[in-house]
Design a protein around this motif. Sequence first.
Motif, short mmCIF file in Angstrom:
data_model
loop_
_atom_site.label_atom_id
_atom_site.label_comp_id
_atom_site.label_asym_id
_atom_site.label_seq_id
_atom_site.Cartn_x
_atom_site.Cartn_y
_atom_site.Cartn_z
N ALA A 181 0.84 -1.20 0.00
CA ALA A 181 0.00 0.00 0.00
C ALA A 181 0.87 1.24 0.00
N SER A 182 0.29 2.33 -0.43
CA SER A 182 1.05 3.57 -0.51
C SER A 182 1.54 4.04 0.85
N ALA A 183 0.83 3.62 1.91
CA ALA A 183 1.23 4.03 3.25
C ALA A 183 2.40 3.22 3.79
N GLY A 184 2.81 2.22 3.03
CA GLY A 184 3.92 1.38 3.48
C GLY A 184 3.45 -0.03 3.78
N GLY A 189 22.28 -22.53 -9.16
CA GLY A 189 21.66 -21.68 -8.15
C GLY A 189 21.87 -20.21 -8.43
N GLY A 190 23.03 -19.86 -8.95
CA GLY A 190 23.29 -18.47 -9.30
C GLY A 190 22.32 -17.98 -10.37
N LEU A 191 22.09 -18.80 -11.39
CA LEU A 191 21.13 -18.42 -12.43
C LEU A 191 19.72 -18.31 -11.86
N ALA A 192 19.36 -19.27 -10.98
CA ALA A 192 18.03 -19.26 -10.39
C ALA A 192 17.81 -18.01 -9.53
N VAL A 193 18.80 -17.67 -8.73
CA VAL A 193 18.68 -16.50 -7.86
C VAL A 193 18.66 -15.22 -8.68
N LEU A 194 19.50 -15.12 -9.69
CA LEU A 194 19.52 -13.92 -10.53
C LEU A 194 18.18 -13.73 -11.22
N GLY A 195 17.66 -14.82 -11.81
CA GLY A 195 16.36 -14.73 -12.48
C GLY A 195 15.25 -14.37 -11.52
N SER A 196 15.27 -14.97 -10.33
CA SER A 196 14.24 -14.69 -9.33
C SER A 196 14.30 -13.25 -8.86
N ALA A 197 15.51 -12.76 -8.58
CA ALA A 197 15.66 -11.40 -8.08
C ALA A 197 15.23 -10.37 -9.10
N LEU A 198 15.65 -10.54 -10.35
CA LEU A 198 15.30 -9.58 -11.39
C LEU A 198 13.80 -9.57 -11.66
N ALA A 199 13.22 -10.77 -11.81
CA ALA A 199 11.79 -10.85 -12.08
C ALA A 199 10.98 -10.38 -10.88
N GLY A 200 11.38 -10.82 -9.70
CA GLY A 200 10.64 -10.46 -8.50
C GLY A 200 10.66 -8.96 -8.25
N GLN A 201 11.82 -8.35 -8.36
CA GLN A 201 11.92 -6.91 -8.13
C GLN A 201 11.07 -6.12 -9.13
N ARG A 202 11.07 -6.58 -10.36
CA ARG A 202 10.28 -5.88 -11.39
C ARG A 202 8.79 -5.97 -11.09
N ILE A 203 8.35 -7.16 -10.67
CA ILE A 203 6.93 -7.36 -10.35
C ILE A 203 6.55 -6.55 -9.11
N LEU A 204 7.39 -6.58 -8.09
CA LEU A 204 7.09 -5.85 -6.86
C LEU A 204 7.02 -4.35 -7.10
N ASN A 216 3.76 -3.60 -8.18
CA ASN A 216 2.75 -3.86 -7.15
C ASN A 216 2.79 -2.84 -6.02
N GLY A 217 3.48 -1.75 -6.23
CA GLY A 217 3.42 -0.67 -5.27
C GLY A 217 4.61 -0.53 -4.35
N PHE A 218 5.60 -1.39 -4.46
CA PHE A 218 6.77 -1.25 -3.60
C PHE A 218 7.60 -0.06 -4.06
#
Length: 252
Positions: free
Chosen positions: A42-45, A111-126, A129-131
């Motif tokens: 939410a916008s309030a945090g 694991g490095g590829l998995a973490v990199l893909g997860s971090a990049l995709a997750g951050q973009r989606i978040l 989503n208002g983060f």
Amino acid sequence: MRYLHAEWTKLRTLPSTGRLLLALVAVTVAVSVAAATVVSCASAGCGYDPAKISLFGIQAGQAVVAVLAVGAISGEFGTGLIRTTLAAMPNRIAVLAVKAVLLTGLTLAAGGLAVLGSALAGQRILLGNGFPPARLAFDGPMVRAAVGSVLYLALVALLSLGIATAVRDSAAAIGVVLGLLYLFPAVILMIPDPDLATLLWQISPTTAGLTIQATTQLSGLPLSPWAGLGVLAAWAGAALVTGGLLLRARDA
């Protein structure tokens, strides 16, 4: 070098090795994306830790790592190939050490590829989503969470290898490892005594190890991130030492 070449040949020619490494990347990224999709700020945090959400898939990917590591040695016990291996390479501790080195390398790479893909995709989606962008920066805590997650997977591989060496049976070894990774944390949630629950949380390989992903509210954690990962490292070391001693003491 002879031991390394022989074990690498066996590992890379197993049909399951490539499939499991691909599955590790795919499952980890897919679950991380799913987790990020259902969380909004939410916008309030909000009180969500963006690193934990972006890297949530590690909790699914660790099961794939366990299967990979167990299969690296339990299959030889099941087929009797271990007798041929130890006849050609009589230093049993060296055999286990080489398996550990190869598994660690493969797990770190995938694991490095998995973490990199997860971090990049997750951050973009978040972000969508208002983060706030400031909470999604790849700064020191986020880098530590990402690097630590890769190390977490490698330690899970070593823990699984040690248990499989001690237990010998593939199904039993996978059962023990998955019990430690998933059942142990679930049992902790049902403990009514908060002091006992905290103690079990601190010694659980999963709950302690995954503190490496925390980037917010660190003062409220029972263990610091690196100390938590150290607990998992202690489990992995104990499993490898136990497995190595039993491998050396028992008949093949």
